[in-house]
Enzyme design. Structure first.
Site, short mmCIF file in Angstrom:
data_model
loop_
_atom_site.label_atom_id
_atom_site.label_comp_id
_atom_site.label_asym_id
_atom_site.label_seq_id
_atom_site.Cartn_x
_atom_site.Cartn_y
_atom_site.Cartn_z
CE LYS A 203 -3.64 3.96 -1.25
NZ LYS A 203 -5.03 2.48 -0.75
CD GLU A 277 5.32 -2.07 12.33
OE1 GLU A 277 5.81 -3.27 12.38
OE2 GLU A 277 6.10 -1.09 12.82
CB CYS A 311 1.98 -8.88 9.13
SG CYS A 311 1.31 -7.86 10.75
CD GLU A 406 4.53 -11.96 3.93
OE1 GLU A 406 4.48 -10.71 2.93
OE2 GLU A 406 3.80 -10.99 5.50
P1 NAD Z 1 1.57 -3.80 -0.13
O1 NAD Z 1 2.51 -3.11 -0.37
O2 NAD Z 1 0.41 -3.58 -1.31
O3 NAD Z 1 -0.04 -2.15 -0.43
C1 NAD Z 1 -0.27 -1.70 1.03
C2 NAD Z 1 -0.66 -0.06 0.08
O4 NAD Z 1 -0.05 0.52 0.04
C3 NAD Z 1 -1.93 -0.63 -0.33
O5 NAD Z 1 -3.21 0.47 0.30
C4 NAD Z 1 -1.99 -0.08 -0.93
O6 NAD Z 1 -2.81 0.52 -1.61
C5 NAD Z 1 -0.47 1.03 -1.31
N1 NAD Z 1 0.22 0.76 -2.02
C6 NAD Z 1 1.16 0.34 -3.57
N2 NAD Z 1 1.75 1.16 -3.83
C7 NAD Z 1 2.20 1.70 -3.33
C8 NAD Z 1 2.75 3.33 -3.50
N3 NAD Z 1 4.39 2.93 -4.51
N4 NAD Z 1 3.02 3.94 -2.90
C9 NAD Z 1 2.75 4.66 -1.51
N5 NAD Z 1 1.62 2.99 -1.26
C10 NAD Z 1 1.11 2.00 -1.82
O7 NAD Z 1 0.18 -4.73 1.13
P2 NAD Z 1 -1.06 -5.30 0.65
O8 NAD Z 1 -1.06 -6.85 -0.55
O9 NAD Z 1 -2.36 -4.50 0.71
O10 NAD Z 1 -1.15 -6.06 2.00
C11 NAD Z 1 -0.34 -7.37 2.89
C12 NAD Z 1 1.34 -6.80 2.80
O11 NAD Z 1 1.15 -6.32 4.45
C13 NAD Z 1 2.07 -8.13 3.49
O12 NAD Z 1 3.51 -7.94 3.53
C14 NAD Z 1 1.92 -8.03 4.71
O13 NAD Z 1 3.13 -9.46 5.65
C15 NAD Z 1 2.16 -7.33 5.48
N6 NAD Z 1 1.57 -6.68 6.19
C16 NAD Z 1 2.70 -6.24 7.45
C17 NAD Z 1 2.14 -5.76 9.02
C18 NAD Z 1 3.07 -5.35 9.80
O14 NAD Z 1 2.81 -4.40 11.30
N7 NAD Z 1 3.90 -5.56 9.72
C19 NAD Z 1 0.54 -5.84 8.92
C20 NAD Z 1 -0.14 -6.07 8.05
C21 NAD Z 1 0.63 -6.59 6.99
#
Ligand code: NAD
Length: 512
Positions: A203, A277, A311, A406
């Site tokens: 997804k 991650e 990230c 963050e």
């Molecule tokens: P997010 O957690 O809001 O969403 C990520 C994904 O999770 C999306 O596809 C979203 O639809 C889905 N999602 C949302 N709620 C959910 C739930 N309850 N159950 C399952 N899936 C759900 O994150 P974002 O805003 O899309 O991305 C930014 C974040 O990602 C930042 O915190 C960043 O640090 C992190 N990030 C981490 C890495 C890493 O490798 N550590 C890499 C990239 C981004």
């Protein structure tokens, strides 16, 4: 990267293509009108015909209509993956590798198309997205090389027995990805998951799903059997239904720490494992013996690249008090020279923020700050788009929300320290432990920093240089498990032990 047609009506009278037409011309025919759920090798609408729209952060243009997958669609996608699993698992590793190599070639051939899709969908600067597909292709090549090299072992045991330990694929993996590097995040999961012989339901983030639609089509053309990869466009509720589905054997998630906690709880209810991650709040430490010019280059690059939405961005700068003023001036000069604006212009270094919601979040987190006054002569936002004026903030209050949370935007904080010990305390004063960057001319300091800093990746006199062959593993609340490298393979295999008698087995009940 291909240029988008200019908005003016050309002399020959032809109407220039709107971004939505450009997008439609790049995506597969079958996924028009909301039929964006790739299940069992075909494009589908959501079962209840629910949908959503992709809007470009570059200028607010409508891009594409997408299906919003619900619980029924999750059931169908998981069922398709389960059906495909035995044949994919049992396929010879070399044959799986050959398919993944063909995927790599197809992705590299369409690098320009991926770049246009990702720049319009995510607002990322085109000079960066030009490399997305090249890197994605390299990742498929790297993990294709692993597909026929997975080995088991034997354990010597007495008593007329042979013990075999084999590594077999887990089964069906749920992969959920964020919006900041849409293609890269998807391929970071798909390549090792598939190389091991798993099937997957992916997804992508609701804000940036478009590149995965092209990827699905290319994978099918490269010979990936139907059902091995299924893609569900949808939102958080779709991701939650997928993570909690009893037909899923493991969940692999990249995103925020808050969502990571929810996913871990959902997976735990089924007693399934997770690869997580998550977020970061990474420090960049500048000691007084550092090459300040290079350190300033690094601080500005790591903070502002990808519009600050990385990230592993080391945007929490900690600098020795004795060189603070000089270092800050160097950072200001570099920021003032950056070209910020239309991501489709290949000269642009910082493009658009992914969505109005994200701009609002960055604004809220920084509203109590007094940023340094810096002239930005090259800050030229596109009308109707999502842009945020990059900033550098001097830290005076160590409880400021932007120092703890963050921000995930183009915001650098600068805080000074008096001693090495203080630098390390400040560096570790966060719930996160994803990355750190250390600048020093002393090997002894570098060695201490490497040992003392609580982070999965420590860069010494460099920053944000990562190879897909190197494992990355968040510490503290930045994650569980690893991605990249041979270690990624371990995440998607499970152990099977076989004990085989070659002597005569006798029951302990019968021993006397
Ligand atoms: P997010 O957690 O809001 O969403 C990520 C994904 O999770 C999306 O596809 C979203 O639809 C889905 N999602 C949302 N709620 C959910 C739930 N309850 N159950 C399952 N899936 C759900 O994150 P974002 O805003 O899309 O991305 C930014 C974040 O990602 C930042 O915190 C960043 O640090 C992190 N990030 C981490 C890495 C890493 O490798 N550590 C890499 C990239 C981004």
């Amino acid at each position: 990267m291909r240029d988008l047609p200019k908005p003016a009506v050309p002399a020959n009278g032809h109407r220039p293509a709107a971004p939505s037409e450009t997008i439609a011309s790049l995506l597969p025919e079958g996924c028009r009108n909301g039929a964006t759920l790739w299940i069992d090798g075909g494009w589908n609408m959501a079962a209840d015909r629910a949908g959503f729209t992709s809007v470009s952060p570059r200028d607010g243009a409508h891009l594409f209509d997408l299906g919003l997958a619900g619980a029924q669609d999750v059931d169908r996608a998981v069922a398709a993956a389960r059906k495909a699993f035995p044949a994919w698992r049992d396929m010879d590793g070399a044959a799986r590798a050959a398919i993944l190599r063909r995927v790599a070639e197809a992705v590299a051939e369409r690098a320009d198309d991926f770049a246009v899709l990702e720049t319009l969908d995510a607002g990322r600067a085109g000079r960066d997205t030009q490399h997305s597909a090249v890197r994605a292709a390299a990742m498929f090549q790297f993990f294709a090389g692993m597909a026929d090299k997975i080995r088991g072992k034997t354990v010597p045991v007495a008593g007329g027995r042979t013990t075999l330990v084999e590594y077999e694929p887990c089964g069906v993996i749920a992969a959920v990805t964020p919006w900041n590097y849409p293609l890269g995040n998807a391929v970071t999961k798909l390549a090792p998951i598939l190389a091991c012989g798993n099937c997957v339901v992916l997804k992508p983030a609701e804000l940036t799903p478009l590149t995965t639609l092209l990827l699905a089509d290319l994978m099918a053309q490269a010979g990936l059997p139907a059902g091995v990869v299924n893609i569900l466009t949808g939102d958080g509720a779709t991701g939650a239904a997928l993570a909690a589905h009893p037909g899923i054997d493991k969940v692999s998630f990249t995103g925020s720490t808050a969502t990571g906690r929810r996913i871990a709880q959902a997976a735990a209810a089924n007693l399934k494992g997770c690869v997580l991650e998550l977020g970061g709040k990474s420090p960049l430490i500048v000691f007084e013996d550092a090459d300040l010019d290079r350190a300033a280059d690094a601080a500005v690059f790591t903070t502002f690249m990808n519009e600050g939405q990385t990230c592993t961005s080391c945007n929490r700068v900690l600098v020795a008090a004795s060189v603070r003023d000089r270092f800050t001036r160097l950072c200001e000069e570099r920021l003032a020279a950056l070209r910020i604006g239309d991501p489709m212009d290949l000269d642009t270094q910082i493009g658009a923020i992914v969505s109005p919601g994200q701009v609002a979040r960055i604004t809220r987190l920084t509203e109590t700050a007094t940023p340094r006054q810096i002239e930005l002569p090259n800050f030229r936002p596109v009308e109707g788009g999502c842009y945020f004026r990059p900033m550098i903030i001097d830290i005076t209050d160590s409880n400021a929300p932007f120092l703890r949370d963050e921000v995930f935007g183009p915001v650098m904080t600068i805080q000074d320290f008096g001693s090495d010990a203080e630098a390390y305390v400040l560096a570790n004063q966060t719930e996160y432990g994803l990355a750190a960057s250390v600048w020093t001319g002393s090997i002894a300091r570098a060695e201490t920093a490497r040992r003392v800093i609580e982070a999965g990746v420590v860069w010494i006199n460099c920053v944000n240089t990562l190879s897909y062959g190197t494992p990355v593993s968040g510490h503290k609340t930045s994650g569980m498990g690893s991605e990249y490298g041979l270690e990624a393979i371990d995440q998607y295999m499970r152990i099977k032990t076989t004990v085989q008698m070659y002597g005569a087995w006798s029951s302990p009940f019968c021993s006397n």
